[in-house]
Design an enzyme around this catalytic site. Structure first.
Site, PDB file in Angstrom:
ATOM      1  N   HIS A   1     -10.445   2.014   7.423  1.00 37.50           N
ATOM      2  CA  HIS A   1     -10.776   3.127   6.522  1.00 37.50           C
ATOM      3  C   HIS A   1     -10.116   4.440   6.938  1.00 37.50           C
ATOM      4  CE1 HIS A   1     -14.652   1.059   4.805  1.00 37.50           C
ATOM      5  NE2 HIS A   1     -13.530   0.434   4.483  1.00 37.50           N
TER       6      HIS A   1
ATOM      7  N   LYS B   1     -17.899   2.773   2.183  1.00 31.23           N
ATOM      8  CA  LYS B   1     -18.775   2.967   3.332  1.00 31.23           C
ATOM      9  C   LYS B   1     -18.627   1.806   4.290  1.00 31.23           C
ATOM     10  CE  LYS B   1     -21.270   0.026   3.033  1.00 31.23           C
ATOM     11  NZ  LYS B   1     -21.099  -1.465   2.929  1.00 31.23           N
TER      12      LYS B   1
ATOM     13  N   TYR C   1       0.854  -1.198   0.000  1.00 28.08           N
ATOM     14  CA  TYR C   1       0.000   0.000   0.000  1.00 28.08           C
ATOM     15  C   TYR C   1       0.895   1.255   0.000  1.00 28.08           C
ATOM     16  CZ  TYR C   1      -3.738  -3.178   1.716  1.00 28.08           C
ATOM     17  OH  TYR C   1      -4.645  -4.193   1.888  1.00 28.08           O
TER      18      TYR C   1
ATOM     19  N   ARG D   1     -17.748  -9.056   7.426  1.00 30.57           N
ATOM     20  CA  ARG D   1     -19.019  -8.591   8.017  1.00 30.57           C
ATOM     21  C   ARG D   1     -19.363  -9.348   9.304  1.00 30.57           C
ATOM     22  NH1 ARG D   1     -18.254  -8.320   3.100  1.00 30.57           N
ATOM     23  NH2 ARG D   1     -18.951  -6.596   1.797  1.00 30.57           N
TER      24      ARG D   1
ATOM     25  N   TYR E   1     -33.260  -9.134   0.304  1.00 34.45           N
ATOM     26  CA  TYR E   1     -34.370  -8.220  -0.018  1.00 34.45           C
ATOM     27  C   TYR E   1     -33.826  -6.801   0.003  1.00 34.45           C
ATOM     28  CZ  TYR E   1     -38.688  -5.505   0.789  1.00 34.45           C
ATOM     29  OH  TYR E   1     -39.709  -4.600   0.713  1.00 34.45           O
TER      30      TYR E   1
HETATM   31  N1  NAP Z   1     -20.398   0.244  -2.089  1.00 37.45           N
HETATM   32  C1  NAP Z   1     -20.691  -1.035  -2.255  1.00 37.45           C
HETATM   33  O1  NAP Z   1     -21.518  -1.422  -3.086  1.00 37.45           O
HETATM   34  C2  NAP Z   1     -19.965  -2.055  -1.433  1.00 37.45           C
HETATM   35  C3  NAP Z   1     -20.208  -3.411  -1.654  1.00 37.45           C
HETATM   36  C4  NAP Z   1     -19.434  -4.337  -0.943  1.00 37.45           C
HETATM   37  C5  NAP Z   1     -18.517  -3.907   0.001  1.00 37.45           C
HETATM   38  N2  NAP Z   1     -18.347  -2.587   0.220  1.00 37.45           N
HETATM   39  C6  NAP Z   1     -17.361  -2.123   1.198  1.00 37.45           C
HETATM   40  O2  NAP Z   1     -16.074  -2.419   0.668  1.00 37.45           O
HETATM   41  C7  NAP Z   1     -15.183  -2.781   1.702  1.00 37.45           C
HETATM   42  C8  NAP Z   1     -14.557  -4.116   1.358  1.00 37.45           C
HETATM   43  O3  NAP Z   1     -15.541  -5.119   1.305  1.00 37.45           O
HETATM   44  P1  NAP Z   1     -15.230  -6.530   0.590  1.00 37.45           P
HETATM   45  O4  NAP Z   1     -16.360  -7.433   0.873  1.00 37.45           O
HETATM   46  O5  NAP Z   1     -14.838  -6.287  -0.813  1.00 37.45           O
HETATM   47  O6  NAP Z   1     -13.966  -6.986   1.468  1.00 37.45           O
HETATM   48  P2  NAP Z   1     -12.885  -8.127   1.224  1.00 37.45           P
HETATM   49  O7  NAP Z   1     -13.168  -8.883  -0.022  1.00 37.45           O
HETATM   50  O8  NAP Z   1     -12.775  -8.887   2.500  1.00 37.45           O
HETATM   51  O9  NAP Z   1     -11.583  -7.298   0.926  1.00 37.45           O
HETATM   52  C9  NAP Z   1     -10.957  -6.463   1.831  1.00 37.45           C
HETATM   53  C10 NAP Z   1      -9.490  -6.338   1.410  1.00 37.45           C
HETATM   54  O10 NAP Z   1      -8.830  -5.556   2.373  1.00 37.45           O
HETATM   55  C11 NAP Z   1      -7.456  -5.948   2.423  1.00 37.45           C
HETATM   56  N3  NAP Z   1      -7.056  -6.038   3.833  1.00 37.45           N
HETATM   57  C12 NAP Z   1      -6.143  -5.262   4.450  1.00 37.45           C
HETATM   58  N4  NAP Z   1      -5.989  -5.598   5.729  1.00 37.45           N
HETATM   59  C13 NAP Z   1      -6.807  -6.627   5.939  1.00 37.45           C
HETATM   60  C14 NAP Z   1      -7.077  -7.430   7.080  1.00 37.45           C
HETATM   61  N5  NAP Z   1      -6.476  -7.213   8.266  1.00 37.45           N
HETATM   62  N6  NAP Z   1      -7.967  -8.411   6.945  1.00 37.45           N
HETATM   63  C15 NAP Z   1      -8.607  -8.633   5.780  1.00 37.45           C
HETATM   64  N7  NAP Z   1      -8.398  -7.911   4.655  1.00 37.45           N
HETATM   65  C16 NAP Z   1      -7.499  -6.918   4.750  1.00 37.45           C
HETATM   66  C17 NAP Z   1      -7.321  -7.257   1.677  1.00 37.45           C
HETATM   67  O11 NAP Z   1      -6.649  -6.977   0.466  1.00 37.45           O
HETATM   68  P3  NAP Z   1      -5.105  -7.394   0.229  1.00 37.45           P
HETATM   69  O12 NAP Z   1      -4.927  -8.716   0.925  1.00 37.45           O
HETATM   70  O13 NAP Z   1      -5.018  -7.496  -1.235  1.00 37.45           O
HETATM   71  O14 NAP Z   1      -4.253  -6.332   0.807  1.00 37.45           O
HETATM   72  C18 NAP Z   1      -8.749  -7.669   1.378  1.00 37.45           C
HETATM   73  O15 NAP Z   1      -8.867  -8.300   0.136  1.00 37.45           O
HETATM   74  C19 NAP Z   1     -15.992  -2.746   2.999  1.00 37.45           C
HETATM   75  O16 NAP Z   1     -15.785  -1.502   3.641  1.00 37.45           O
HETATM   76  C20 NAP Z   1     -17.443  -2.828   2.532  1.00 37.45           C
HETATM   77  O17 NAP Z   1     -18.341  -2.163   3.402  1.00 37.45           O
HETATM   78  C21 NAP Z   1     -19.047  -1.661  -0.489  1.00 37.45           C
END
Ligand code: NAP
Length: 337
Positions: free
Chosen positions: A80, A98, A59, A166, A236
């Site tokens: 965040h 978010k 990063y 989550r 839903y």
């Molecule tokens: N706006 C929307 O439509 C939407 C939809 C879904 C999720 N979100 C948001 O997006 C964010 C990510 O959600 P996601 O479901 O995509 O998450 P995710 O697949 O679990 O990905 C999170 C990423 O964060 C990195 N990371 C850094 N430190 C970490 C740690 N200690 N443990 C786990 N991961 C870590 C990892 O990437 P590296 O290993 O590559 O560094 C991991 O792939 C959340 O804040 C969620 O609320 C938004």
């Protein structure tokens, strides 16, 4: 900034990138240069998957690239604020997923960082710039349903995977921060003011120790808004806006598809005392691309943001009050200031 384009970098190979990165790359005045992962191999795989030029080794390496103007942060919720502050201190603008922080106090830290660095920071509530939500707001502002009196809604999915962020309390997991935040931000957006108080009931998952079911009532003074959310209920999502002369219902309010039109059901009184029901179609668009383009345009023009941090703080104050109410069992006032 290279002329009239914003060059983006992505922090973390998150699942949500599958929806965001390509539309962001294709959005007007945007180009995604690269992605950073804690695992260089995972970073290279992600860069190849999205067709990006660079996979950064860390990063920090991405933040050190002077060509990057803006960073998209899809990290787990508890990271965040930390990474947004590191990014703006490195001179980058930030679009952060978010919830942008875990509570309103955390958003205060972001406001201070924004004011100290002069960078733009925005919470990535993509729904707020989707044309279907702008249409609902313009219809209601124009009196299409008379006086708005009540909002109802719900947002649910079913996920009991213990490895998912989550379902991990130390990562800022739980339903209110993940999805309950959407009916709150959209209700505030449509009503056009802040609720004065809230009352809520929340159920915790006994194993995950995160909230898995909640019901919330927000008092906007003349408008009552209620919604439920759950991370362990059949999927839903729906939002309804009820006025003295009509009603608007958004068919897919939050995960609007990018490849087909979205629809609003508008029900209005007729002069004959009956009511009509009309489906309005909003042309297909990618809400992640629109959000990126809108943010880029604000940076390039030096203009106002669609969702300033003060709005994110106001949303978070409601969330804080919902948690307080669930603990106290009483109405809780929303913090002001
Ligand atoms: N706006 C929307 O439509 C939407 C939809 C879904 C999720 N979100 C948001 O997006 C964010 C990510 O959600 P996601 O479901 O995509 O998450 P995710 O697949 O679990 O990905 C999170 C990423 O964060 C990195 N990371 C850094 N430190 C970490 C740690 N200690 N443990 C786990 N991961 C870590 C990892 O990437 P590296 O290993 O590559 O560094 C991991 O792939 C959340 O804040 C969620 O609320 C938004």
């Amino acid at each position: 900034m290279a002329g009239d384009e914003i060059v983006w970098g992505i922090l973390g190979a998150a699942k949500i990138n599958d929806k965001v990165v390509v539309p962001m790359h294709e959005a007007p005045k945007c180009r995604v240069k690269g992605i950073a992962s804690r695992s260089p191999e995972k970073g290279r795989e992600a860069a190849a998957k999205y067709g990006l030029a660079v996979a950064y080794e860390s990063y920090e390496a991405l933040l050190a690239d002077p060509e990057i103007d803006a960073v998209y942060i899809p990290l787990p919720n508890h990271l965040h604020v930390e990474w947004t502050i590191k990014a703006v201190e490195a001179g980058k603008h930030v679009l952060c997923e978010k919830p942008i922080g875990l509570d309103a106090q955390e958003v205060e830290r972001l406001i201070a960082a924004r004011d100290a660095t002069g960078r733009y920071i925005q919470e990535a509530f993509m729904v707020r710039t989707h044309p279907q939500w702008l249409k609902v707001r313009s219809l209601i502002d124009a009196g299409a349903i008379g006086e708005l009196r009540a909002v109802t809604g719900g947002f649910t999915y079913h996920n009991t995977n213990p490895d998912n962020i989550r379902n991990q309390s130390e990562f800022g997991g739980g339903g209110l921060l993940d999805i309950g935040c959407y009916p709150i931000t959209t209700s505030r957006f449509i009503v056009g003011r802040e609720p004065g108080r809230v009352v809520a009931m929340i159920e915790q998952d006994p194993v995950f120790k995160v909230d898995r079911l909640g019901s919330v009532l927000m008092d906007f003074g003349g408008v009552q808004a209620s919604f439920f959310y759950s991370t362990q209920v059949h999927p839903y999502q729906r939002m309804q806006f009820h006025g003295t002369k009509g009603r608007i219902e958004i068919e897919i309010p939050f995960n609007a598809p990018h490849d087909r039109p979205t629809r609003l059901l508008v029900s209005e009184n007729t002069s004959a005392g009956a009511s009509t029901e009309t489906w309005l179609e909003i042309p297909a668009c990618d809400q992640y691309g629109v959000a990126a383009a809108t943010f880029a345009e604000a940076i390039l023009s030096g203009g106002a943001q669609a969702i300033p941090l003060e709005d994110a703080r106001a949303n978070m104050r409601v969330i804080d009050a919902v948690f307080r109410s669930a603990r106290s069992g009483a109405w809780e006032r929303i913090a002001e200031g």
